[in-house]
Design a protein around this motif. Structure first.
Motif, PDB file in Angstrom:
ATOM      1  N   VAL A  82      58.874  45.389 -22.911  1.00 46.49           N
ATOM      2  CA  VAL A  82      59.458  44.956 -24.168  1.00 46.49           C
ATOM      3  C   VAL A  82      60.452  46.115 -24.637  1.00 46.49           C
ATOM      4  N   ALA A  83      61.385  45.617 -24.958  1.00 45.40           N
ATOM      5  CA  ALA A  83      62.730  46.664 -25.125  1.00 45.40           C
ATOM      6  C   ALA A  83      63.060  46.356 -26.489  1.00 45.40           C
ATOM      7  N   VAL A  84      63.346  47.255 -27.394  1.00 44.99           N
ATOM      8  CA  VAL A  84      63.880  47.031 -28.718  1.00 44.99           C
ATOM      9  C   VAL A  84      64.876  48.100 -29.289  1.00 44.99           C
ATOM     10  N   THR A  85      65.752  47.640 -30.089  1.00 46.06           N
ATOM     11  CA  THR A  85      66.607  48.705 -30.733  1.00 46.06           C
ATOM     12  C   THR A  85      66.111  49.620 -31.622  1.00 46.06           C
ATOM     13  N   GLU A  86      66.340  50.747 -31.085  1.00 46.98           N
ATOM     14  CA  GLU A  86      65.479  52.048 -31.896  1.00 46.98           C
ATOM     15  C   GLU A  86      66.588  52.550 -32.980  1.00 46.98           C
ATOM     16  N   GLY A  87      67.816  52.394 -32.755  1.00 49.75           N
ATOM     17  CA  GLY A  87      68.724  52.996 -33.731  1.00 49.75           C
ATOM     18  C   GLY A  87      70.232  53.105 -33.060  1.00 49.75           C
ATOM     19  N   PRO A  88      70.947  53.302 -33.637  1.00 54.33           N
ATOM     20  CA  PRO A  88      71.342  53.472 -35.055  1.00 54.33           C
ATOM     21  C   PRO A  88      71.551  52.130 -35.680  1.00 54.33           C
ATOM     22  N   ILE A 113      60.066  50.150 -24.278  1.00 55.48           N
ATOM     23  CA  ILE A 113      61.479  50.906 -24.309  1.00 55.48           C
ATOM     24  C   ILE A 113      62.458  50.803 -25.532  1.00 55.48           C
ATOM     25  N   GLY A 114      62.426  51.997 -26.271  1.00 57.30           N
ATOM     26  CA  GLY A 114      63.225  51.976 -27.109  1.00 57.30           C
ATOM     27  C   GLY A 114      64.768  52.230 -26.856  1.00 57.30           C
ATOM     28  N   VAL A 115      65.764  51.453 -27.324  1.00 57.78           N
ATOM     29  CA  VAL A 115      67.151  51.469 -26.897  1.00 57.78           C
ATOM     30  C   VAL A 115      68.010  51.805 -27.887  1.00 57.78           C
ATOM     31  N   ALA A 315      68.027  48.401 -21.283  1.00 63.78           N
ATOM     32  CA  ALA A 315      66.793  48.816 -21.150  1.00 63.78           C
ATOM     33  C   ALA A 315      66.360  48.853 -19.729  1.00 63.78           C
ATOM     34  N   PHE A 316      67.015  48.078 -18.785  1.00 65.93           N
ATOM     35  CA  PHE A 316      66.449  48.075 -17.362  1.00 65.93           C
ATOM     36  C   PHE A 316      66.862  49.255 -16.781  1.00 65.93           C
TER      37      PHE A 316
END
Ligand SMILES: [Zn+2]
Lengths: 343, 231
Positions: A82-88, A113-115, A315-316
């Motif tokens: 599972v990937a997700v936008t972490e910032g900004p 995975i933080g992206v 994220a890959f």
């Protein structure tokens, strides 16, 4: 059903006003993608209201996820990470995506995975064409204007950035001066097509060696011109103002990108971010690089605006490196691109 | 196995309930850290109890009012877990959750939270936890006026009690009591106990209980109302 050797990443993006999810295979193939946009809700305020954006995200998120899996005819059993936008981005908006991604990863004991959002915009291009290194990316959006050099996957060096307004921000401000409704960028682009560069606003290049940008001077020039004309009772064609402004912006963006591509001898030039949808910018870049021995890719319009497919693509790379995030992952509105690449 | 959580105030609280009793409970007061600490806290109590995510049968979550961001952290987590594990989810008002540590006391219970600029989020409940007055976002003076019409003694429960205690005593006199310091917090154990038999909501449709409109939206509606009237 999923193919045994492939990697399916479920990605989430909620950094601004789009609630988005996507499933990406091997960082390159979009299996399914869903975006719930909030533009209509924010339009009446003339811009994104952060608290309203966060409220919509929490209301729509699980439905967007369900639709994404359904469109792919997959279940969570077929997902590898599972990937997700972490910032900004907007902190309250990011938090909804981050909490959701953590709950999903925990529930199914999957890697998280933080992206970085801009890494996502850059990797949107990887969904179209494989990267060749060294690669130069022109990032142009409402919050960013940067030239990023990549020597390999996941390695980012910011060689130039804006010293004041982001390019998209300048578009929005000029749109407001011209009385054009939010979101201004696409409207200015449309008007510009019917005008001519009669006003020839300044092209701001800064120091000769610099890859940095500055748009506040140009923005002021546009505002002053409109203001002065109004005082003298002269009428200027909106189309000409839009066109003159756009020509100045595009010329600087294209020339700096071209010069950096020569100086760093890159093999591949890509464009990323919301302003990459601008028709004049796409046309001018195409013309500038036409006879050059450099590969130019410009993402399709659907991948220029915020989306989750790009987050899954970026994220890959982290997945292959094993660069996973813990359950303490937080939203990070000031996340640094170079630092993100180094972890 | 029931999982309960609330992050709408400065206290992060999570618990596990096996249907008969509370078997795990963890609470921690550490403002602004809910995002980093909620999922690890859930992970920790589940590991302690040797419960796997797929063994969960129900989720109970405090839906506010309180910190907008805090509400959304627990709600995003609870909605997502309930939806993806295909189990029921129950949303409970955080004011209701707050009153639970005092509802056995004599008379009514008023739970409230400081909503700044003289405003409070407040609710009034009877011994069974049923609402006597609807929950509202209201000026403290007006709220006390409403309470003054009841003859019952009222126990006040709030993490922000200290700011308002002398004012409340002044207006309501002896009929106002205050819960002790350990009773002024939301506890996920009590939340689980309270919500375990409540009817669930579709996870997609579970929404926060903000009790307050976004300021920009309130202003926009006000301006729209004015211009409609002028027409
Ligand atoms: Zn973006």
């Amino acid at each position: 059903m999923k193919n045994a050797n492939s990697v399916n990443i479920l990605a989430i993006e909620t950094s601004c006003d789009e609630t988005a999810a996507a499933i990406i295979q091997d960082g390159k193939r979009i299996i399914s993608e869903v975006v719930a946009t909030q533009i209509d809700s924010h339009k009446r305020f003339g811009g994104v209201v952060p608290e309203i954006a966060s409220r919509h995200h929490v209301e729509q998120m699980t439905q967007v996820l369900e639709d994404t899996l359904q469109k792919a005819s997959l279940s969570m059993k077929d997902i590898d990470a599972v990937a997700v936008t972490e910032g900004p981005g907007l902190v309250g908006a990011l938090l909804v995506g981050v909490a959701t991604a953590k709950a999903l990863a925990f529930s199914h004991q999957l890697p998280l995975i933080g992206v970085h959002h801009i890494a996502g915009h850059i990797y949107a291009n990887q969904l179209i064409e494989s990267f060749q290194f060294p690669l130069l990316c022109l990032v142009v959006s409402g919050g960013h204007t940067e030239l990023v050099l990549m020597r390999e996957h996941g390695d980012y060096e910011v060689i130039g950035e804006t010293r004041d307004d982001a390019c998209g921000e300048a578009y929005d401000k000029v749109a407001r001066v011209l009385g054009i409704p939010y979101p201004g960028g696409p409207h200015v682009d449309r008007l510009a097509k019917q005008g001519e560069d009669t006003l020839h606003f300044p092209r701001i290049y800064l120091e000769e060696e610099s890859y940095d940008f500055s748009f506040s001077g140009l923005k002021s020039a546009v505002i002053n011109t409109v203001h002065n004309a109004k005082q003298k009772g002269e009428s200027l064609k909106k189309e000409d103002i839009a066109c003159s402004f756009q020509e100045s912006v595009v010329e600087v963006l294209v020339e700096k990108t071209y010069r950096a591509s020569k100086d760093y001898q890159v093999k591949h030039v890509v464009v990323a971010g919301g302003v990459a949808a601008n028709s004049r910018l796409r046309e001018a870049l195409g013309a500038r690089f036409k006879d050059e021995d450099v590969n130019l890719s410009v993402p399709p319009l659907s991948l220029c605006t915020d989306n989750a497919a790009m987050i899954g693509a970026a994220a890959f790379n982290d997945y292959k490196k094993g660069a996973f995030s813990g359950l303490e992952l937080n939203a990070n509105p000031g996340l640094d691109l170079e630092q993100y690449g180094k972890r | 196995m029931i999982l309960a959580m609330d992050t709408s105030t400065d206290v992060l609280t999570v618990s596990l309930h096996d249907g008969k009793e509370i078997i795990e409970e963890y609470s921690s007061k550490n403002k602004n850290k809910h995002s980093t600490r909620l999922m690890p806290a859930i992970d920790r109590i589940m590991k302690e109890a040797k419960v796997k995510p797929e063994q969960l049968t129900k989720i109970i979550v405090g839906i506010g009012p309180g910190s907008y961001t805090g509400i959304r952290i627990a709600l995003s987590t609870a909605k997502t877990m309930a939806w993806t594990l295909n189990i029921p989810v129950v949303g409970v008002s955080s004011l209701k959750a707050l009153c639970l540590s005092a509802i056995m006391s004599e008379g009514y219970v008023c739970s409230f939270l400081d909503a700044r600029r003289g405003l409070v989020y407040a609710g009034l409940y009877d011994k069974e936890g049923k609402s006597v007055l609807p929950e509202m976002n209201i000026h403290i003076d007006q709220w006390i006026e409403k309470l003054a019409q009841y003859d019952e003694p009222i126990t006040f429960i709030s993490p922000d009690a200290a700011h308002f205690q002398s004012l409340i005593h002044e207006r309501l006199g002896e009929s106002a009591n205050f819960g002790g310091p350990g009773h002024q917090l939301i506890r996920a154990g009590l939340l689980a106990e309270y919500g375990k038999d409540m009817a669930p909501t579709d996870p997609h449709l579970l929404v926060p209980n903000y009790l307050r409109m976004v300021e920009a939206e309130a202003k926009w509606l006000e301006a729209k109302r004015k211009s409609d009237n002028e027409r």
